[in-house]
Design a protein around this motif. Structure first.
Motif, PDB file in Angstrom:
ATOM      1  N   GLU A 163       0.701  -1.131  -0.109  1.00  0.00           N
ATOM      2  CA  GLU A 163      -0.037   0.055  -0.207  1.00  0.00           C
ATOM      3  C   GLU A 163       0.892   1.183   0.027  1.00  0.00           C
ATOM      4  O   GLU A 163       0.765   2.119  -0.646  1.00  0.00           O
ATOM      5  CB  GLU A 163      -1.054  -0.114   1.239  1.00  0.00           C
ATOM      6  CG  GLU A 163      -1.879   1.353   1.597  1.00  0.00           C
ATOM      7  CD  GLU A 163      -2.469   1.606   0.186  1.00  0.00           C
ATOM      8  OE1 GLU A 163      -2.983   0.663  -0.450  1.00  0.00           O
ATOM      9  OE2 GLU A 163      -3.029   2.860   0.123  1.00  0.00           O
ATOM     10  N   ARG A 167       2.049   1.682  -3.269  1.00  0.00           N
ATOM     11  CA  ARG A 167       1.062   2.373  -4.303  1.00  0.00           C
ATOM     12  C   ARG A 167       0.943   3.796  -4.161  1.00  0.00           C
ATOM     13  O   ARG A 167       1.035   4.661  -4.783  1.00  0.00           O
ATOM     14  CB  ARG A 167      -0.455   1.619  -4.154  1.00  0.00           C
ATOM     15  CG  ARG A 167      -1.281   1.599  -5.140  1.00  0.00           C
ATOM     16  CD  ARG A 167      -2.650   1.222  -4.574  1.00  0.00           C
ATOM     17  NE  ARG A 167      -3.034   1.848  -3.579  1.00  0.00           N
ATOM     18  CZ  ARG A 167      -3.532   3.261  -3.476  1.00  0.00           C
ATOM     19  NH1 ARG A 167      -3.274   3.934  -4.667  1.00  0.00           N
ATOM     20  NH2 ARG A 167      -3.718   4.059  -2.523  1.00  0.00           N
ATOM     21  N   ALA A 168       0.883   4.336  -2.954  1.00  0.00           N
ATOM     22  CA  ALA A 168       0.620   5.710  -2.571  1.00  0.00           C
ATOM     23  C   ALA A 168       1.825   6.231  -2.912  1.00  0.00           C
ATOM     24  O   ALA A 168       1.414   7.584  -3.375  1.00  0.00           O
ATOM     25  CB  ALA A 168       0.762   5.524  -0.905  1.00  0.00           C
ATOM     26  N   GLU A 191       2.956  -0.406 -10.737  1.00  0.00           N
ATOM     27  CA  GLU A 191       2.394  -1.694 -10.189  1.00  0.00           C
ATOM     28  C   GLU A 191       3.142  -3.015 -11.017  1.00  0.00           C
ATOM     29  O   GLU A 191       3.007  -4.029 -10.118  1.00  0.00           O
ATOM     30  CB  GLU A 191       0.868  -1.847 -10.329  1.00  0.00           C
ATOM     31  CG  GLU A 191       0.231  -1.104  -8.940  1.00  0.00           C
ATOM     32  CD  GLU A 191      -1.063  -1.289  -9.282  1.00  0.00           C
ATOM     33  OE1 GLU A 191      -1.757  -2.359  -9.372  1.00  0.00           O
ATOM     34  OE2 GLU A 191      -1.879  -0.215  -9.230  1.00  0.00           O
TER      35      GLU A 191
END
Ligand SMILES: Nc1nc2c(c(=O)[nH]1)N[C@H]1C(S)=C(S)[C@@H](COP(=O)(O)OP(=O)(O)OC[C@H]3O[C@@H](n4cnc5c(N)ncnc54)[C@H](O)[C@@H]3O)O[C@H]1N2
Ligand code: MOO
Length: 391
Positions: free
Chosen positions: A20, A23-24, A29
């Protein structure tokens, strides 16, 4: 103030927090796709489904050496004048619908006596028996094996679209660390972790680069971290994860990006650092070799698999009887190396040392028993699952 990093959570939660955070921070990805020839595609992961461009076989083919016949005429004992001698793989001659094996045929002059009746389709491989044109042959996200590329070739492909191999930068750190091949003074340690981690990453299909050893100085560590991150999809930063005077990895990750996790409820590997530098995930592997190897297995392998849109290779699991009882740790899951031996039909698992500096515990291990935190440990003779390191 940046948020406090997660601390001492179980492996799965810690991994989720790291993913996470990546991703932030805007980490890509997946690695982009590229086209590679089939002879370089094994071990790579398909970036899109592969459809068959042609059927295989592309024509009705004889499945055995013998004679092509009209099945209706080929009753047992029939003497045929209308037949064609065929070998395995030949296209079926037009109008013939079965093959009688050579062993069941007696040739008399230019006639053939059939020993065994044939029904329509007998010993014939119909068009598309293997794969039909337009059919999905391989899904996206498949790690290619030798037979996958052979099937793709048979189905009309010369190249496949796969994810680019993740670029993994390995950064050895520590004033005492010396390159392999160095003449050692007391206190010097060879950089065996870089060798091992690079091999682990390459086994999963990554391209690796080992950077120069960085001394335990925060400005140099930060510069190395940024350099590694700028040119890779994952950084493995070795050592400096704990509480010693030269342990700066967590601070350096925080300065280069974001520190998501410092410390997990897993041993070996307890002080692992998980974070992001710029837009690149960073795993700060503890310096003890077993901790470095296992944190790769627990955290880097799933990250690398995610970058290629696939799952990490699954370890086979066998059940074995414990030779001696095990004490679990109150606050951590324990990854215990075991040696397997046979006792009749049974497998017996003998625990090896838990010390994270003993790399030969991995060398000698056949598998790992994962002992959950805070449970009464299994006793001698109890059956436990063992994840195989060697098959
Ligand atoms: N006071 C505490 N000390 C330690 C703790 C703790 O909680 N409190 N945790 C221990 C645990 S658990 C581990 S695991 C290690 C982690 O060590 P670091 O990541 O801080 O690494 P170093 O201290 O720099 O080195 C540890 C050990 O590993 C050797 N090493 C380092 N790099 C390499 C390399 N590239 N190749 C081979 N070996 C390497 C290094 O020389 C040390 O022997 O900390 C415990 N201490
Ligand atoms: O957690 Mo440390 O990794 O025990 O050895």
């Amino acid at each position: 103030m940046p948020p406090e990093p997660a601390h001492d959570l179980p492996a799965a939660e810690s991994l989720a927090i790291w993913l996470e955070a990546c991703r932030a921070a805007g980490c890509p990805e997946r690695t982009p796709a590229e086209v590679v020839p089939l002879n370089r595609a094994v071990g790579r992961v398909t970036a899109e489904p592969v459809l068959a461009r042609r059927s295989s076989p592309a024509y009705d083919a004889a499945a055995m050496d013998g004679i092509a016949v009209h099945a209706a005429q080929a009753t047992a004992g029939a003497v045929l004048t209308d037949f064609v001698v065929v070998d395995t793989g030949d296209p079926m001659p037009t109008g013939y619908d079965a093959v009688v094996m050579r062993e069941d045929v007696t040739f008399v002059d230019d006639k053939a006596e059939v020993g065994k009746a044939a029904e329509p389709g007998k010993h014939v491989r119909p068009v598309g028996e293997d794969v039909r044109e337009g059919e999905t042959l391989l899904p996206a996200g498949l790690r290619l094996q030798p037979w996958d590329v052979a099937a793709a070739a048979a189905a009309g492909h010369e190249n496949l679209t796969v994810h680019q191999a993740p670029r993994v930068a390995i950064v050895p750190t520590g004033d005492e660390i010396r390159p392999l091949g160095s003449r050692l003074e007391p206190g010097d340690i060879l950089d065996t972790n870089s060798l091992m981690l690079a091999a682990q990453a390459e086994e999963l299909g990554c391209r690796t680069r080992i950077l120069d050893i960085v001394p335990d100085e925060p400005p140099q560590l930060l510069a190395a971290m940024r350099d590694a991150a700028a040119t890779s999809d994952l950084v493995l930063f070795i050592a400096g994860s704990s509480k010693g005077r030269g342990d700066h990895t967590a601070d350096v990750v925080a300065a280069a990006g974001a520190l998501a996790v410092h410390g997990v409820a897993v041993r070996p590997g307890h002080p692992v650092v998980l974070g992001v530098a710029g837009r690149t995930p960073v795993l700060g592997a503890p310096g003890y070799p077993v901790s470095a190897a296992l944190t790769f297995e627990v955290f880097a392998a799933p990250m690398i698999a995610a970058l290629m849109n696939t799952a990490p290779p699954r370890r086979a699991v066998v059940e074995a009887r414990l030779a001696t009882g095990l004490n679990s740790t109150e606050s951590s899951e324990d990854w215990i190396r075991v040696q397997l031996s046979s006792d009749g039909d049974d497998l017996v698992a003998t625990p090896l040392t838990r010390r994270a500096g003993v790399l030969t515990s991995l060398v000698r291990a056949d598998g790992i028993v994962v002992l959950p935190a805070g449970t009464p440990g299994p006793g001698a003779g109890d059956r436990v699952p063992v994840r195989l390191l060697r098959t």
